[in-house]
Write a protein that holds these residues in place. Structure first.
Motif, PDB file in Angstrom:
ATOM      1  N   UNK A 183       0.784  -1.229   0.000  1.00  0.00           N
ATOM      2  CA  UNK A 183       0.000   0.000   0.000  1.00  0.00           C
ATOM      3  C   UNK A 183       0.811   1.272   0.000  1.00  0.00           C
ATOM      4  N   UNK A 184       2.129   1.180  -0.270  1.00  0.00           N
ATOM      5  CA  UNK A 184       2.978   2.373  -0.268  1.00  0.00           C
ATOM      6  C   UNK A 184       2.927   3.126  -1.591  1.00  0.00           C
ATOM      7  N   UNK A 185       2.362   2.511  -2.638  1.00  0.00           N
ATOM      8  CA  UNK A 185       2.236   3.143  -3.950  1.00  0.00           C
ATOM      9  C   UNK A 185       0.802   3.006  -4.439  1.00  0.00           C
ATOM     10  N   UNK A 186       0.358   3.970  -5.249  1.00  0.00           N
ATOM     11  CA  UNK A 186      -0.959   3.888  -5.891  1.00  0.00           C
ATOM     12  C   UNK A 186      -0.873   3.169  -7.228  1.00  0.00           C
ATOM     13  N   UNK A 187       0.184   3.457  -7.981  1.00  0.00           N
ATOM     14  CA  UNK A 187       0.396   2.880  -9.306  1.00  0.00           C
ATOM     15  C   UNK A 187       1.880   2.582  -9.454  1.00  0.00           C
ATOM     16  N   UNK A 188       2.205   1.650 -10.361  1.00  0.00           N
ATOM     17  CA  UNK A 188       3.617   1.402 -10.665  1.00  0.00           C
ATOM     18  C   UNK A 188       3.755   0.987 -12.124  1.00  0.00           C
ATOM     19  N   UNK A 189       4.797   1.493 -12.759  1.00  0.00           N
ATOM     20  CA  UNK A 189       5.173   1.071 -14.102  1.00  0.00           C
ATOM     21  C   UNK A 189       6.222  -0.014 -13.957  1.00  0.00           C
ATOM     22  N   UNK A 190       5.888  -1.214 -14.410  1.00  0.00           N
ATOM     23  CA  UNK A 190       6.769  -2.369 -14.206  1.00  0.00           C
ATOM     24  C   UNK A 190       7.028  -3.051 -15.541  1.00  0.00           C
ATOM     25  N   UNK A 191       8.049  -3.892 -15.544  1.00  0.00           N
ATOM     26  CA  UNK A 191       8.408  -4.650 -16.743  1.00  0.00           C
ATOM     27  C   UNK A 191       7.817  -6.051 -16.607  1.00  0.00           C
TER      28      UNK A 191
END
Length: 295
Positions: free
Chosen positions: A139-147
Motif C-alpha cells: 500500500x505504499x504506492x498507488x500505481x507502478x510502471x513495471x516490466x
C-alpha cells in the motif's frame, strides 16, 4: 449527540426563535423542537430558557454554542477538502517506476498531468520491478510502471500492458562501432568480445541482457557494473564500453552517444501499469492512469 441536532441548536441560538430557525434549516418546526429536546436529554441540561416571544440561552447553551459552531465549521471544512480531492484540485499520486522509465517515458506525461492538475502532488519512487511490486502490495504506492513478466506474479495485482519497447545498443562515437564500421544494426552475438557497461543486480535490463548473451552461448564481458541509468549512460559516453538500453532512453539522452539498433528479432521489453486488485486507486491516480494509457 447528532450532527443535525447541533445544526438545529445553532440555528435557534442565532435566530432566538424556533419557527424562524426551522425555516432556516428547512425542517418542520415540530421536528426541530423534538431534536432540540433530544439533545438536551442527551446532555442532561436545558439549552434554552423558553418564554413566549423570548428565547435565551442557558449557561449550558452558552457553553455549547462556540463548540457547536466549531464542530459545524470543521465539518464544512472536511466537506470542502473532500470536494477539492474529488474535483482534482488537491491530493497526491504515489507512482513507482523503473529508472529507465523515469528517464524515457514519464517526463512528458507527468508534465502534461501537472499542467492539467497543478494542485496534485506527484511522489515518484524509482526501483526495480521486484521492489515496486512489493511496495504496491503493502500500500505504499498507488500505481507502478513495471516490466513484464513480473519477477513474482501476484494475483493481488492488476496489470495493463502499456507499450512494447525496442532495446538498442549505445556506444561512444569516439570508440569503434559495435559489430564493426558501417554496421546499421548489430546482433546480440556481435556483442561477444565487446566490453559492456552493465546495470546493477535487480535491474530488469541487466537480467534481460545477460539472458540474451547466454542464449547466444557467451558470457558478457563487463567493463563496469552496478550503475543506475544515468551512470551507465555517462560511462558509455566516456568510452568505457557499450550498453543495451531502451530506445526511448537513447532518444531522449542520446547526446554524445552512438545509437545502433539490434538486428531482428532484436530485444524488446513489455511495460505495464500495475495497481492493487483489492483497492481502487484514488481519483487522481486513476486520472494519471488514463493519461498514461492514452499517451
Amino acid at each position: 449527540m447528532q450532527f443535525q441536532q447541533l445544526q438545529y441548536f445553532v440555528a435557534v441560538a442565532e435566530t432566538r426563535h424556533f419557527t424562524r430557525a426551522a425555516d432556516l434549516v428547512h425542517v418542520a418546526q415540530p421536528s426541530l423542537s423534538q431534536q432540540i429536546k433530544a439533545l438536551e436529554r442527551e446532555l442532561g441540561a436545558d439549552l434554552f430558557l423558553r418564554a413566549r416571544g423570548n428565547i435565551t440561552l442557558t449557561d449550558a447553551g452558552e457553553a455549547l454554542l462556540p463548540l457547536a459552531r466549531r464542530i459545524l465549521a470543521d465539518a464544512d471544512t472536511a466537506r470542502h477538502e473532500v470536494q477539492e480531492l474529488v474535483q482534482l484540485r488537491r491530493g497526491r499520486v504515489r507512482l513507482g517506476a523503473t529508472p529507465s522509465l523515469c528517464t524515457g517515458l514519464l517526463p512528458d506525461v507527468l508534465r502534461a498531468f501537472h499542467d492539467r492538475y497543478p494542485g496534485i502532488r506527484l511522489l515518484v519512487e524509482e526501483g526495480g520491478s521486484h521492489d515496486l511490486v512489493r511496495e504496491l502490495a503493502r500500500g505504499a504506492l498507488d500505481l507502478a510502471l513495471v516490466v513484464l513478466p513480473l519477477p513474482t506474479p501476484s494475483p493481488a495485482l492488476t496489470t495493463v500492458e502499456l507499450l512494447r519497447e525496442d532495446l538498442v545498443v549505445v556506444s561512444s562515437p569516439e570508440a569503434a562501432a559495435p559489430g564493426g564500421p558501417g554496421q546499421r544494426s548489430v546482433g546480440i552475438a556481435d556483442l561477444e568480445g565487446e566490453r559492456l557497461v552493465m546495470f546493477r543486480h535487480g535491474y530488469d535490463l541487466r537480467e534481460l541482457t545477460v539472458a540474451a548473451c547466454r542464449a547466444e552461448g557467451f558470457e558478457p564481458d563487463l567493463a563496469v557494473e552496478g550503475g543506475e541509468m544515468d551512470a551507465v549512460l555517462g560511462f558509455v559516453r566516456a568510452g568505457l564500453g557499450v550498453a543495451v538500453v531502451p530506445r526511448m532512453v537513447a532518444t531522449r539522452s542520446g547526446h554524445g552517444l552512438r545509437v545502433t539498433p539490434l538486428a531482428r528479432p532484436g530485444l524488446h521489453r513489455t511495460i505495464a501499469l500495475a495497481h492493487r486488485s483489492d483497492v481502487a486507486p484514488p481519483r487522481a491516480a486513476r486520472e494519471l492512469q488514463r493519461m498514461l494509457l492514452e499517451r
